[in-house]
Design a protein around this motif. Structure first.
Motif, mmCIF file in Angstrom:
data_model
loop_
_atom_site.group_PDB
_atom_site.id
_atom_site.type_symbol
_atom_site.label_atom_id
_atom_site.label_comp_id
_atom_site.label_asym_id
_atom_site.label_seq_id
_atom_site.Cartn_x
_atom_site.Cartn_y
_atom_site.Cartn_z
ATOM 1 N N VAL A 49 78.470 48.555 67.019
ATOM 2 C CA VAL A 49 78.593 47.951 65.661
ATOM 3 C C VAL A 49 78.630 47.948 64.172
ATOM 4 O O VAL A 49 78.280 49.094 63.729
ATOM 5 C CB VAL A 49 76.966 47.548 65.510
ATOM 6 C CG1 VAL A 49 76.612 46.442 64.649
ATOM 7 C CG2 VAL A 49 76.603 47.097 67.453
ATOM 8 N N VAL A 50 79.672 47.264 63.875
ATOM 9 C CA VAL A 50 80.110 47.364 62.214
ATOM 10 C C VAL A 50 80.136 45.895 61.519
ATOM 11 O O VAL A 50 79.766 44.703 62.001
ATOM 12 C CB VAL A 50 81.395 47.456 62.187
ATOM 13 C CG1 VAL A 50 81.784 48.892 62.561
ATOM 14 C CG2 VAL A 50 82.325 46.734 62.811
ATOM 15 N N GLY A 51 79.930 45.890 59.899
ATOM 16 C CA GLY A 51 79.617 43.995 59.749
ATOM 17 C C GLY A 51 79.773 44.616 58.653
ATOM 18 O O GLY A 51 79.504 45.917 57.681
ATOM 19 N N GLN A 52 79.318 43.708 57.344
ATOM 20 C CA GLN A 52 79.168 43.571 56.091
ATOM 21 C C GLN A 52 77.774 43.565 55.585
ATOM 22 O O GLN A 52 77.482 43.413 56.593
ATOM 23 C CB GLN A 52 80.199 42.167 55.602
ATOM 24 C CG GLN A 52 79.839 42.058 54.531
ATOM 25 C CD GLN A 52 80.201 40.964 53.704
ATOM 26 O OE1 GLN A 52 80.604 39.800 54.120
ATOM 27 N NE2 GLN A 52 80.521 40.827 52.205
ATOM 28 N N ILE A 53 77.934 44.877 54.372
ATOM 29 C CA ILE A 53 76.306 44.585 54.028
ATOM 30 C C ILE A 53 75.774 43.290 54.388
ATOM 31 O O ILE A 53 76.327 42.540 53.514
ATOM 32 C CB ILE A 53 76.315 45.217 52.653
ATOM 33 C CG1 ILE A 53 76.761 44.885 51.674
ATOM 34 C CG2 ILE A 53 77.196 46.769 52.892
ATOM 35 C CD1 ILE A 53 76.371 44.879 50.160
ATOM 36 N N GLY A 54 74.319 43.572 54.116
ATOM 37 C CA GLY A 54 73.346 42.746 54.280
ATOM 38 C C GLY A 54 73.538 41.242 55.875
ATOM 39 O O GLY A 54 72.729 40.221 55.514
ATOM 40 N N SER A 55 74.460 41.822 56.397
ATOM 41 C CA SER A 55 74.307 41.137 57.511
ATOM 42 C C SER A 55 73.701 40.547 58.436
ATOM 43 O O SER A 55 73.650 40.146 59.360
ATOM 44 C CB SER A 55 76.082 41.186 58.391
ATOM 45 O OG SER A 55 76.462 42.569 58.624
ATOM 46 N N GLY A 56 72.629 41.546 58.651
ATOM 47 C CA GLY A 56 72.166 42.173 59.953
ATOM 48 C C GLY A 56 72.664 43.156 60.806
ATOM 49 O O GLY A 56 72.209 42.683 61.928
ATOM 50 N N ASP A 110 75.772 52.345 65.459
ATOM 51 C CA ASP A 110 75.061 51.807 64.142
ATOM 52 C C ASP A 110 75.726 52.207 62.927
ATOM 53 O O ASP A 110 75.865 53.698 62.975
ATOM 54 C CB ASP A 110 73.857 51.603 64.025
ATOM 55 C CG ASP A 110 73.216 50.455 62.882
ATOM 56 O OD1 ASP A 110 74.227 49.657 62.593
ATOM 57 O OD2 ASP A 110 72.783 50.657 61.796
ATOM 58 N N THR A 111 76.184 52.052 61.742
ATOM 59 C CA THR A 111 77.406 52.567 60.807
ATOM 60 C C THR A 111 76.857 51.446 59.649
ATOM 61 O O THR A 111 76.190 50.961 59.570
ATOM 62 C CB THR A 111 78.514 52.235 61.083
ATOM 63 O OG1 THR A 111 79.211 50.901 61.751
ATOM 64 C CG2 THR A 111 79.306 52.288 62.701
ATOM 65 N N MET A 112 77.212 52.575 58.435
ATOM 66 C CA MET A 112 77.502 51.755 57.531
ATOM 67 C C MET A 112 77.989 50.967 57.116
ATOM 68 O O MET A 112 79.240 50.716 57.547
ATOM 69 C CB MET A 112 78.259 53.188 56.850
ATOM 70 C CG MET A 112 77.338 52.943 54.759
ATOM 71 S SD MET A 112 78.974 54.645 53.896
ATOM 72 C CE MET A 112 77.390 54.372 52.347
#
Length: 293
Positions: A49-56, A110-112
């Motif tokens: 799971v990766v994504g932009q900060i604050g995306s949830g 989960d990732t940074m």
């Protein structure tokens, strides 16, 4: 009456643009709980799971577990402040999906968070390394440099169990526009290109649809009649290359104290898609491994 119809036509389609099994939560849940991996030698298929900060990202992981636990869970720590300018997750952590007292044959790693500026957020090469299984559990990400074989958290000889079998991008629908955030798009496209090379399928979870669209805020079942949400799916698809059919708007649990049927259905529907794609990738990987022996 005319004004009301005009408003509805302006913001909402007359019929859903994607069918949703609102009344089949129990069936979806049962199907997923009984799911078996294509290779019995693999205990868990890894979903990154990766994504932009604050995306949830962490909220999505918790929400998946909440559905199967039938209660709100918070194993993946979530930033409770309103500050979405810096990433909260620092470590590479893997979460089991619990089915009562047992666990399902999938894990979520989960990732940074991704940030637009270089030297901030997760380094894109760390995501590439994680997809290949080279990063050990609880490795602390360094935004300034990617992991190397000399680092303690580096795994030199990853097994099939360590590989990623589905890459999940988590992005927020309540962003007005990412036109000024082209660097995030470039990072996502780069990660996607590396996943394509590794033959890892990709899915995008679009969070916060209720914050992006007033119709959905009032009634979650309008998520697939909302013109705003469909526009968001097209926007993200055009900028990242991920097919609209692989993008799922989902409302994650973050303020609720009990699970809710409609939220569960959206989460289960998305996760069923993720599970199937991961299992297909696992089958191909295992077959290739057997043929090379």
């Amino acid at each position: 009456m005319g004004s009301s119809q005009s408003t509805e036509t302006e913001f909402e389609y007359g019929k859903p643009w994607r069918d949703t099994p609102w009344r089949k939560k129990d069936y979806l849940e049962k199907t997923l709980k009984e799911f078996e991996l294509s290779d019995p030698n693999i205990k868990y298929a890894r979903i990154l799971v990766v994504g932009q900060i604050g995306s949830g990202k962490s909220s999505f992981i918790n929400s998946v577990n909440s559905v199967f636990q039938r209660r709100i869970t918070n194993e993946a720590l979530v930033n409770k402040t309103t500050d979405r300018s810096t990433t909260f997750t620092k470590l590479y952590k893997t979460y089991h999906i619990r089915n009562g007292q047992s666990v399902m044959p999938f894990v979520l790693s989960d990732t940074m968070g991704l940030e637009s500026e270089d030297l901030h957020g997760i380094h894109t090469e760390d995501i590439v390394k994680a997809m290949g299984g080279y990063i050990k559990e609880r490795y602390k990400f360094n935004p300034e440099s990617s992991i190397t074989p000399e680092d303690e958290g580096y795994r030199s000889n990853p097994s099939l169990q360590d590989h990623t079998y589905c890459l999940v991008f988590v992005m927020a629908a309540d962003k007005i526009s990412l036109a000024d955030d082209d660097n995030i798009y470039e990072k996502v496209k780069y990660i996607k290109s590396k996943a394509d090379e590794l033959e890892i399928p990709q899915v995008m979870i679009l969070t916060k649809p209720d914050d992006a669209c007033p119709l959905v805020n009032k009634d979650l079942r309008k998520i697939y009649t909302s013109k705003k949400i469909k526009e968001k799916l097209k926007e993200y698809s055009e900028h990242t290359g991920i097919s609209v059919s692989h993008i799922f708007p989902v409302k994650c649990y973050h303020e609720e104290i009990d699970t809710q049927n409609d939220m569960d259905v959206l989460i289960l529907r998305a996760f069923k898609h993720i599970e199937q794609m991961a299992n297909d990738a696992l089958r191909l990987k295992c077959n290739e491994n057997k043929n090379s022996e």
